[in-house]
Design a protein around this motif. Structure first.
Motif, PDB file in Angstrom:
ATOM      1  N   ASP A  68       0.727  -1.063  -0.036  1.00 38.84           N
ATOM      2  CA  ASP A  68       0.277  -0.175   0.215  1.00 38.84           C
ATOM      3  C   ASP A  68       1.022   1.434  -0.027  1.00 38.84           C
ATOM      4  O   ASP A  68       0.309   2.618  -0.326  1.00 38.84           O
ATOM      5  CB  ASP A  68      -0.799  -0.161   1.204  1.00 38.84           C
ATOM      6  N   ALA A  69       2.135   0.963   0.162  1.00 39.25           N
ATOM      7  CA  ALA A  69       2.818   2.281   0.688  1.00 39.25           C
ATOM      8  C   ALA A  69       4.283   2.194  -0.378  1.00 39.25           C
ATOM      9  O   ALA A  69       5.076   1.214   0.632  1.00 39.25           O
ATOM     10  CB  ALA A  69       2.375   3.051   1.773  1.00 39.25           C
ATOM     11  N   ASN A  70       4.663   3.082  -0.984  1.00 36.93           N
ATOM     12  CA  ASN A  70       6.104   2.589  -1.757  1.00 36.93           C
ATOM     13  C   ASN A  70       7.069   3.783  -1.664  1.00 36.93           C
ATOM     14  O   ASN A  70       6.094   4.490  -1.830  1.00 36.93           O
ATOM     15  CB  ASN A  70       5.712   1.932  -3.563  1.00 36.93           C
ATOM     16  N   ARG A  71       8.200   4.496  -1.342  1.00 33.76           N
ATOM     17  CA  ARG A  71       8.869   4.995  -1.594  1.00 33.76           C
ATOM     18  C   ARG A  71      10.311   4.333  -1.939  1.00 33.76           C
ATOM     19  O   ARG A  71      10.718   3.547  -2.377  1.00 33.76           O
ATOM     20  CB  ARG A  71       9.121   5.619  -0.084  1.00 33.76           C
ATOM     21  N   THR A  72      11.037   6.076  -2.609  1.00 34.65           N
ATOM     22  CA  THR A  72      12.128   5.110  -2.920  1.00 34.65           C
ATOM     23  C   THR A  72      13.716   5.541  -2.132  1.00 34.65           C
ATOM     24  O   THR A  72      13.117   6.678  -1.422  1.00 34.65           O
ATOM     25  CB  THR A  72      12.060   6.615  -4.268  1.00 34.65           C
ATOM     26  N   ALA A  73      13.955   4.705  -2.532  1.00 33.56           N
ATOM     27  CA  ALA A  73      15.404   4.623  -1.485  1.00 33.56           C
ATOM     28  C   ALA A  73      16.397   4.502  -1.685  1.00 33.56           C
ATOM     29  O   ALA A  73      16.703   4.423  -3.278  1.00 33.56           O
ATOM     30  CB  ALA A  73      15.600   3.784  -0.276  1.00 33.56           C
ATOM     31  N   TYR A  74      17.674   4.576  -1.522  1.00 28.77           N
ATOM     32  CA  TYR A  74      18.720   4.678  -2.713  1.00 28.77           C
ATOM     33  C   TYR A  74      20.253   3.755  -1.434  1.00 28.77           C
ATOM     34  O   TYR A  74      20.595   3.795  -0.931  1.00 28.77           O
ATOM     35  CB  TYR A  74      19.455   5.867  -2.642  1.00 28.77           C
ATOM     36  N   ARG A  75      20.763   2.947  -2.776  1.00 31.02           N
ATOM     37  CA  ARG A  75      22.070   2.068  -2.904  1.00 31.02           C
ATOM     38  C   ARG A  75      23.293   2.983  -2.892  1.00 31.02           C
ATOM     39  O   ARG A  75      22.716   3.680  -4.355  1.00 31.02           O
ATOM     40  CB  ARG A  75      22.015   0.533  -3.555  1.00 31.02           C
ATOM     41  N   PHE A  76      24.728   2.518  -2.631  1.00 27.58           N
ATOM     42  CA  PHE A  76      25.228   2.796  -2.476  1.00 27.58           C
ATOM     43  C   PHE A  76      26.744   1.905  -2.922  1.00 27.58           C
ATOM     44  O   PHE A  76      26.596   1.156  -2.107  1.00 27.58           O
ATOM     45  CB  PHE A  76      25.715   4.485  -1.909  1.00 27.58           C
ATOM     46  N   VAL A  77      26.339   1.764  -4.596  1.00 29.55           N
ATOM     47  CA  VAL A  77      27.144   0.898  -4.321  1.00 29.55           C
ATOM     48  C   VAL A  77      28.719   1.236  -5.301  1.00 29.55           C
ATOM     49  O   VAL A  77      28.824   1.777  -5.611  1.00 29.55           O
ATOM     50  CB  VAL A  77      26.721  -0.047  -6.058  1.00 29.55           C
ATOM     51  N   ASN A  78      29.753   1.052  -4.095  1.00 35.68           N
ATOM     52  CA  ASN A  78      31.219   1.202  -5.048  1.00 35.68           C
ATOM     53  C   ASN A  78      32.078   0.711  -6.247  1.00 35.68           C
ATOM     54  O   ASN A  78      31.404  -0.526  -6.773  1.00 35.68           O
ATOM     55  CB  ASN A  78      32.151   0.226  -3.565  1.00 35.68           C
ATOM     56  N   HIS A  79      32.901   1.656  -7.083  1.00 35.31           N
ATOM     57  CA  HIS A  79      32.843   1.174  -7.831  1.00 35.31           C
ATOM     58  C   HIS A  79      34.283   0.299  -8.308  1.00 35.31           C
ATOM     59  O   HIS A  79      34.085  -0.707  -9.266  1.00 35.31           O
ATOM     60  CB  HIS A  79      33.401   2.366  -8.405  1.00 35.31           C
ATOM     61  N   TRP A  80      34.801   0.154  -7.525  1.00 29.61           N
ATOM     62  CA  TRP A  80      35.865  -1.392  -7.776  1.00 29.61           C
ATOM     63  C   TRP A  80      35.057  -2.138  -7.104  1.00 29.61           C
ATOM     64  O   TRP A  80      35.650  -3.649  -7.388  1.00 29.61           O
ATOM     65  CB  TRP A  80      37.100  -0.204  -6.434  1.00 29.61           C
ATOM     66  N   THR A  81      34.354  -2.542  -5.773  1.00 25.91           N
ATOM     67  CA  THR A  81      33.811  -3.269  -5.076  1.00 25.91           C
ATOM     68  C   THR A  81      32.759  -4.640  -5.453  1.00 25.91           C
ATOM     69  O   THR A  81      32.325  -5.606  -5.458  1.00 25.91           O
ATOM     70  CB  THR A  81      34.140  -3.431  -3.872  1.00 25.91           C
ATOM     71  N   GLY A  82      32.056  -3.137  -6.035  1.00 26.40           N
ATOM     72  CA  GLY A  82      30.766  -3.759  -6.500  1.00 26.40           C
ATOM     73  C   GLY A  82      30.373  -3.891  -6.022  1.00 26.40           C
ATOM     74  O   GLY A  82      28.955  -4.546  -5.793  1.00 26.40           O
ATOM     75  N   LEU A  83      29.864  -3.872  -4.319  1.00 26.54           N
ATOM     76  CA  LEU A  83      29.293  -4.040  -2.837  1.00 26.54           C
ATOM     77  C   LEU A  83      28.858  -2.687  -2.514  1.00 26.54           C
ATOM     78  O   LEU A  83      29.595  -1.413  -3.190  1.00 26.54           O
ATOM     79  CB  LEU A  83      30.591  -4.545  -2.314  1.00 26.54           C
ATOM     80  N   ARG A  84      28.166  -2.508  -1.910  1.00 28.90           N
ATOM     81  CA  ARG A  84      26.633  -1.561  -1.492  1.00 28.90           C
ATOM     82  C   ARG A  84      27.502  -1.163  -0.165  1.00 28.90           C
ATOM     83  O   ARG A  84      28.296  -2.005   1.138  1.00 28.90           O
ATOM     84  CB  ARG A  84      25.366  -1.920  -1.457  1.00 28.90           C
ATOM     85  N   LEU A  85      27.441  -0.353   0.594  1.00 26.89           N
ATOM     86  CA  LEU A  85      27.188   0.901   1.758  1.00 26.89           C
ATOM     87  C   LEU A  85      26.261  -0.014   2.560  1.00 26.89           C
ATOM     88  O   LEU A  85      25.522   0.266   2.068  1.00 26.89           O
ATOM     89  CB  LEU A  85      27.294   1.862   1.251  1.00 26.89           C
ATOM     90  N   SER A  86      26.978  -0.239   3.576  1.00 21.39           N
ATOM     91  CA  SER A  86      26.042  -0.852   4.620  1.00 21.39           C
ATOM     92  C   SER A  86      27.035  -0.651   5.990  1.00 21.39           C
ATOM     93  O   SER A  86      28.255   0.127   6.147  1.00 21.39           O
ATOM     94  CB  SER A  86      26.179  -2.324   4.535  1.00 21.39           C
TER      95      SER A  86
END
Length: 106
Positions: A68-86
């Motif tokens: 019933d409710a969607n929103r936009t969030a953002y992932r930050f993915v490192n250019h070198w490793t392809g892993l996300r900020l956590s």
């Protein structure tokens, strides 16, 4: 916290994550292979003469929410490793907890 888009990466979605002390969020680099998920990130002097992939982050919008409710969030993915900020799981609830990288959910 701010952001800075390196001119060489303008329009490609990459930016540097910059703290108020002028340091950039950085994946550790030791002239070897990319570090694995769970590696703690640190603040290092921002590269200005050339841009290091360990300091470049791709901002990826993702839809989160319920039926019933969607929103936009953002992932930050490192250019070198392809892993996300956590956040480090052990310190996620603490002020000043560890910032790590992790695999991206599909």
């Amino acid at each position: 916290m701010g952001r800075r888009t390196p001119s060489a990466y303008e329009g490609k979605g990459y930016l540097q994550v910059k703290a108020s002390n002028g340091k950039c969020l950085t994946v550790p680099y030791d002239n070897g292979p990319a570090p694995p998920a769970g590696t703690q990130l640190f603040w290092w002097d921002c590269e200005t003469r050339w841009f290091c992939a360990s300091q470049l982050w791709n901002v990826v919008p993702v839809q989160v929410g319920t039926a019933d409710a969607n929103r936009t969030a953002y992932r930050f993915v490192n250019h070198w490793t392809g892993l996300r900020l956590s956040l480090g799981p052990a310190t996620a609830g603490e002020s000043g907890g560890r910032v790590t990288q992790d695999t991206c959910p599909k």
